[in-house]
Design a protein around this motif. Sequence first.
Motif, mmCIF file in Angstrom:
data_model
loop_
_atom_site.group_PDB
_atom_site.id
_atom_site.type_symbol
_atom_site.label_atom_id
_atom_site.label_comp_id
_atom_site.label_asym_id
_atom_site.label_seq_id
_atom_site.Cartn_x
_atom_site.Cartn_y
_atom_site.Cartn_z
ATOM 1 N N ALA A 1 -40.505 -11.015 -2.303
ATOM 2 C CA ALA A 1 -41.090 -12.588 -2.543
ATOM 3 C C ALA A 1 -42.394 -12.512 -2.943
ATOM 4 O O ALA A 1 -43.112 -13.465 -3.129
ATOM 5 C CB ALA A 1 -40.865 -13.093 -1.218
ATOM 6 N N TRP A 2 -43.178 -11.266 -2.658
ATOM 7 C CA TRP A 2 -44.503 -11.301 -3.040
ATOM 8 C C TRP A 2 -44.921 -11.213 -4.242
ATOM 9 O O TRP A 2 -44.450 -10.075 -4.932
ATOM 10 C CB TRP A 2 -45.075 -9.916 -2.239
ATOM 11 N N GLY A 3 -45.451 -11.864 -5.099
ATOM 12 C CA GLY A 3 -45.735 -11.860 -6.557
ATOM 13 C C GLY A 3 -44.761 -12.307 -7.450
ATOM 14 O O GLY A 3 -44.859 -11.998 -8.519
ATOM 15 N N GLU A 4 -43.557 -12.549 -7.012
ATOM 16 C CA GLU A 4 -42.436 -13.057 -7.749
ATOM 17 C C GLU A 4 -42.774 -14.351 -8.758
ATOM 18 O O GLU A 4 -43.295 -15.182 -8.276
ATOM 19 C CB GLU A 4 -41.200 -13.187 -6.972
ATOM 20 N N VAL A 5 -42.259 -14.221 -10.089
ATOM 21 C CA VAL A 5 -42.597 -15.134 -10.972
ATOM 22 C C VAL A 5 -41.433 -16.055 -11.326
ATOM 23 O O VAL A 5 -41.801 -17.281 -11.466
ATOM 24 C CB VAL A 5 -43.225 -14.408 -12.191
ATOM 25 N N ALA A 6 -40.216 -15.664 -11.690
ATOM 26 C CA ALA A 6 -39.230 -16.461 -12.081
ATOM 27 C C ALA A 6 -38.919 -17.648 -11.470
ATOM 28 O O ALA A 6 -38.981 -18.789 -11.753
ATOM 29 C CB ALA A 6 -37.999 -15.529 -12.521
ATOM 30 N N TYR A 7 -38.410 -17.215 -10.176
ATOM 31 C CA TYR A 7 -37.888 -18.266 -9.242
ATOM 32 C C TYR A 7 -39.198 -19.270 -8.863
ATOM 33 O O TYR A 7 -39.077 -20.750 -9.009
ATOM 34 C CB TYR A 7 -37.316 -17.770 -8.040
ATOM 35 N N ALA A 8 -40.316 -18.937 -8.730
ATOM 36 C CA ALA A 8 -41.559 -19.722 -8.438
ATOM 37 C C ALA A 8 -41.951 -20.375 -9.345
ATOM 38 O O ALA A 8 -42.413 -21.702 -9.167
ATOM 39 C CB ALA A 8 -42.573 -18.781 -7.856
ATOM 40 N N THR A 9 -42.006 -19.971 -10.749
ATOM 41 C CA THR A 9 -42.132 -20.914 -11.876
ATOM 42 C C THR A 9 -41.422 -22.146 -11.898
ATOM 43 O O THR A 9 -41.697 -23.308 -12.210
ATOM 44 C CB THR A 9 -42.121 -20.147 -13.096
ATOM 45 N N VAL A 10 -40.016 -21.996 -11.786
ATOM 46 C CA VAL A 10 -39.045 -22.908 -11.833
ATOM 47 C C VAL A 10 -38.954 -23.929 -10.740
ATOM 48 O O VAL A 10 -39.024 -25.312 -10.992
ATOM 49 C CB VAL A 10 -37.556 -22.609 -12.132
ATOM 50 N N PHE A 11 -39.305 -23.078 -9.387
ATOM 51 C CA PHE A 11 -38.916 -24.416 -8.486
ATOM 52 C C PHE A 11 -40.365 -24.819 -7.622
ATOM 53 O O PHE A 11 -40.278 -25.854 -6.951
ATOM 54 C CB PHE A 11 -38.267 -23.450 -7.118
ATOM 55 N N MET A 12 -41.319 -24.360 -8.174
ATOM 56 C CA MET A 12 -42.764 -24.738 -7.788
ATOM 57 C C MET A 12 -43.355 -25.272 -8.704
ATOM 58 O O MET A 12 -44.388 -24.439 -9.457
ATOM 59 C CB MET A 12 -43.480 -23.755 -6.999
ATOM 60 N N GLY B 1 -30.436 -31.087 -5.806
ATOM 61 C CA GLY B 1 -29.214 -31.765 -4.815
ATOM 62 C C GLY B 1 -29.636 -31.691 -3.614
ATOM 63 O O GLY B 1 -29.360 -32.993 -2.789
ATOM 64 N N LEU B 2 -30.395 -30.554 -3.013
ATOM 65 C CA LEU B 2 -30.745 -30.798 -1.573
ATOM 66 C C LEU B 2 -32.151 -31.185 -1.241
ATOM 67 O O LEU B 2 -32.492 -31.160 -0.141
ATOM 68 C CB LEU B 2 -30.681 -29.300 -1.122
ATOM 69 N N ARG B 3 -33.000 -31.584 -2.250
ATOM 70 C CA ARG B 3 -34.172 -31.960 -2.460
ATOM 71 C C ARG B 3 -35.280 -30.842 -1.853
ATOM 72 O O ARG B 3 -36.008 -31.363 -0.951
ATOM 73 C CB ARG B 3 -34.355 -33.243 -1.483
ATOM 74 N N LEU B 4 -34.883 -29.677 -2.238
ATOM 75 C CA LEU B 4 -35.869 -28.624 -1.983
ATOM 76 C C LEU B 4 -36.566 -28.096 -3.053
ATOM 77 O O LEU B 4 -37.341 -27.121 -2.886
ATOM 78 C CB LEU B 4 -35.078 -27.376 -1.470
ATOM 79 N N LEU B 5 -36.704 -28.802 -4.241
ATOM 80 C CA LEU B 5 -37.881 -28.583 -5.107
ATOM 81 C C LEU B 5 -39.124 -28.528 -4.789
ATOM 82 O O LEU B 5 -39.322 -29.794 -3.800
ATOM 83 C CB LEU B 5 -37.289 -29.095 -6.553
ATOM 84 N N ASN B 6 -40.218 -27.835 -5.045
ATOM 85 C CA ASN B 6 -41.367 -27.633 -4.646
ATOM 86 C C ASN B 6 -41.592 -28.014 -3.106
ATOM 87 O O ASN B 6 -42.568 -28.425 -2.444
ATOM 88 C CB ASN B 6 -42.029 -29.176 -5.101
ATOM 89 N N GLN B 7 -40.716 -26.983 -2.525
ATOM 90 C CA GLN B 7 -40.408 -27.169 -1.157
ATOM 91 C C GLN B 7 -40.518 -25.284 -0.796
ATOM 92 O O GLN B 7 -39.640 -24.729 -1.405
ATOM 93 C CB GLN B 7 -39.503 -27.682 -0.302
ATOM 94 N N ILE B 8 -41.310 -25.150 0.384
ATOM 95 C CA ILE B 8 -41.311 -23.626 0.704
ATOM 96 C C ILE B 8 -39.968 -23.020 1.144
ATOM 97 O O ILE B 8 -39.362 -22.349 0.736
ATOM 98 C CB ILE B 8 -42.512 -23.152 1.604
ATOM 99 N N PRO B 9 -39.164 -23.807 1.910
ATOM 100 C CA PRO B 9 -37.993 -23.496 2.302
ATOM 101 C C PRO B 9 -37.127 -23.287 1.170
ATOM 102 O O PRO B 9 -36.064 -22.248 1.113
ATOM 103 C CB PRO B 9 -37.431 -24.701 3.272
ATOM 104 N N GLY B 10 -36.928 -24.071 -0.011
ATOM 105 C CA GLY B 10 -36.286 -23.806 -1.228
ATOM 106 C C GLY B 10 -36.518 -22.492 -1.618
ATOM 107 O O GLY B 10 -35.726 -21.732 -2.059
ATOM 108 N N LEU B 11 -37.624 -22.286 -2.011
ATOM 109 C CA LEU B 11 -38.297 -20.946 -2.544
ATOM 110 C C LEU B 11 -37.602 -19.730 -1.620
ATOM 111 O O LEU B 11 -37.208 -18.544 -2.209
ATOM 112 C CB LEU B 11 -39.581 -20.767 -2.759
#
Length: 304
Positions: free
Chosen positions: A234-245, A159-169
């Motif tokens: 944040a370093w090496g995290e997988v779950a959020y990074a896989t979905v949002f990036m 909704g905030l258009r932050l997918l595939n954006q570093i600020p969103g992660l």
Amino acid sequence: MSTVSTAGTTGTAGDTARTAGPARRARGRGDRGLGGSVLLHATLLAAVAVSLFPIVWLVLTSLKPRNGWLSSELEIFNQPSLDNYTRVLTETQFPTWLLNSVIVAALTTVIGVFLASTTGYAISRFRFPGYRGVMWMLLVTQMFPVAILIVPLYNLMAGLRLLNQIPGLVIAYMTVAVPFCAWMMKSYFDSIPREIDQAGMVDGLTPFGTFWRVILPLARPSLAVTAFYSFMTAWGEVAYATVFMSQEEKRTLGIGLQQFVGQHWSDWGLLTASAVLIAVPAAVVFLLVQRHLVAGLTSGATKA
């Protein structure tokens, strides 16, 4: 005569008791015999060996020649090679993943430390409308596993258009790091006497000036723990990074390493070399803050 004889006998007995005293002293609770010391040191050495074995195996495998991990022989002792590291850095997108992870981890650390320290100080020193609500929110948000939060966070980021954006992660990671760190910082600030705040205000400082110039320097151990926890979140995290990036150029290390594992194959040479390279920044951060970690982790334990 009998008196003198008795005194002499008593003196001799006393000297004998004092002489034999150390030999008859009962062993204290903290004293160990030779067998106990040997057993203790053997147990510690075994624990160290078990802890170091995965790291040693990782490094040795990364230094084997290409496809050398398939062999049962230890080629590392006769033909070590940096071929795996060369392949990772030149034939893959590892540099891009590394840069994205460094940016995300740095922003999460800096913003997380600022938010956690200011929030912890506010709930430690001030009473305001909604105080109990904030306290409950900090506790409740730590009760939900990551898997439950992924879907609502995904909808929010979309909704905030932050997918595939570093600020969103970064925002997603701060939802994990900030509540825990704010509670920890609050406990540390509780252990700092309020008279120090009052002394700063007497000298003409504002409440924020007192926090920034007086209290914050005293909280360096807890700040070090907060920074380390935020970085490792944040370093090496997988779950959020896989979905949002999902875009290739936006991937971080946690997603990138999945490219080296297929359904029917795994390139252990690239995986181990990448793992060693990933561990270096984390080790550097740990060395920078390790002297504050013990004090920071135990801070606030004597005063709630």
